[in-house]
Design a protein around this motif. Structure first.
Motif, PDB file in Angstrom:
ATOM      1  N   UNK A  72       0.842  -1.194   0.000  1.00 54.22           N
ATOM      2  CA  UNK A  72       0.000   0.000   0.000  1.00 54.22           C
ATOM      3  C   UNK A  72       0.879   1.246   0.000  1.00 54.22           C
ATOM      4  N   UNK A  73       0.815   2.016  -1.072  1.00 57.58           N
ATOM      5  CA  UNK A  73       1.676   3.192  -1.210  1.00 57.58           C
ATOM      6  C   UNK A  73       1.358   4.251  -0.164  1.00 57.58           C
ATOM      7  N   UNK A  74       0.093   4.369   0.222  1.00 55.02           N
ATOM      8  CA  UNK A  74      -0.292   5.372   1.218  1.00 55.02           C
ATOM      9  C   UNK A  74       0.333   5.050   2.571  1.00 55.02           C
ATOM     10  N   UNK A  75       0.375   3.783   2.922  1.00 56.25           N
ATOM     11  CA  UNK A  75       0.952   3.381   4.208  1.00 56.25           C
ATOM     12  C   UNK A  75       2.470   3.571   4.170  1.00 56.25           C
ATOM     13  N   UNK A  76       3.088   3.264   3.044  1.00 59.35           N
ATOM     14  CA  UNK A  76       4.534   3.486   2.916  1.00 59.35           C
ATOM     15  C   UNK A  76       4.851   4.975   3.042  1.00 59.35           C
ATOM     16  N   UNK A  77       4.033   5.815   2.432  1.00 59.36           N
ATOM     17  CA  UNK A  77       4.235   7.263   2.541  1.00 59.36           C
ATOM     18  C   UNK A  77       4.037   7.719   3.978  1.00 59.36           C
ATOM     19  N   UNK A  78       3.040   7.165   4.665  1.00 57.95           N
ATOM     20  CA  UNK A  78       2.798   7.508   6.063  1.00 57.95           C
ATOM     21  C   UNK A  78       4.001   7.123   6.924  1.00 57.95           C
ATOM     22  N   UNK A  79       4.606   5.980   6.616  1.00 56.09           N
ATOM     23  CA  UNK A  79       5.779   5.540   7.367  1.00 56.09           C
ATOM     24  C   UNK A  79       6.910   6.552   7.238  1.00 56.09           C
ATOM     25  N   UNK A  80       7.143   7.054   6.032  1.00 59.13           N
ATOM     26  CA  UNK A  80       8.249   7.985   5.817  1.00 59.13           C
ATOM     27  C   UNK A  80       7.933   9.400   6.288  1.00 59.13           C
ATOM     28  N   UNK A  81       6.668   9.837   6.176  1.00 62.52           N
ATOM     29  CA  UNK A  81       6.345  11.232   6.476  1.00 62.52           C
ATOM     30  C   UNK A  81       5.849  11.467   7.894  1.00 62.52           C
ATOM     31  N   UNK A  82       5.175  10.482   8.498  1.00 59.37           N
ATOM     32  CA  UNK A  82       4.598  10.690   9.821  1.00 59.37           C
ATOM     33  C   UNK A  82       5.273   9.847  10.904  1.00 59.37           C
ATOM     34  N   UNK A  83       5.415   8.553  10.654  1.00 59.05           N
ATOM     35  CA  UNK A  83       5.868   7.642  11.711  1.00 59.05           C
ATOM     36  C   UNK A  83       7.366   7.788  11.980  1.00 59.05           C
TER      37      UNK A  83
END
Length: 152
Positions: A72-83
């Protein structure tokens, strides 16, 4: 003896185990907490902590390594930008395991696997209160200006 056993096979084939761990890590990053058995949580934690450490430095190579396991690209982006930015100062220990007791069906030890720090979700009530307070402050300023202009 348990020497040189690198991981828990969880009594599954390698493809099933790999798919299950990928799905559980994705769910952990999506919901920031999951409930599972203790043995699965220990294996998922290993994978999740390594991913967070890798995501702390944002590069094309690291994004591709993470994308191998998180579809899931959205979850990968969340990992890099938020988490990952939440844990920038932390050297490790990004997750915690809380014991919740035994499952009724088979008495398996159940735990909650969660991220140590939570992402800030916008609280609707708090934002509405802030808007109302700002509106009241503006009304007071406007009424004071009107009062001073009528006096002069």
């Amino acid at each position: 003896m348990k020497h040189r056993i690198g991981f828990n096979a969880l009594n599954k084939t390698s493809s099933h185990r790999k798919a299950m761990k990928r799905n559980m890590v994705t769910s952990l990053f999506r919901y920031e907490r999951i409930e599972t058995t203790k043995s699965k949580a220990l294996e998922v934690r290993r994978m999740a902590e390594k991913m967070i450490t890798r995501a702390k430095t944002d590069s094309v190579a690291n994004r591709r390594q993470i994308a191998r396991d998180i579809a899931d690209e959205a979850i990968a982006a969340k990992l890099f930008t938020e988490i990952a930015p939440m844990f920038a100062e932390r050297k490790g220990g990004y997750t915690r395991i809380l014991k919740t007791g035994n499952r009724l069906g088979d008495a398996a030890e159940m735990v909650i696997l969660e991220l140590v720090e939570k992402t800030a979700k916008p609280d609707k009530k708090a934002s509405k209160k802030a808007e109302k307070a700002a509106a009241k402050a503006e009304d007071k300023v406007a009424s004071k200006k009107a009062a001073t202009s009528t006096e002069a």
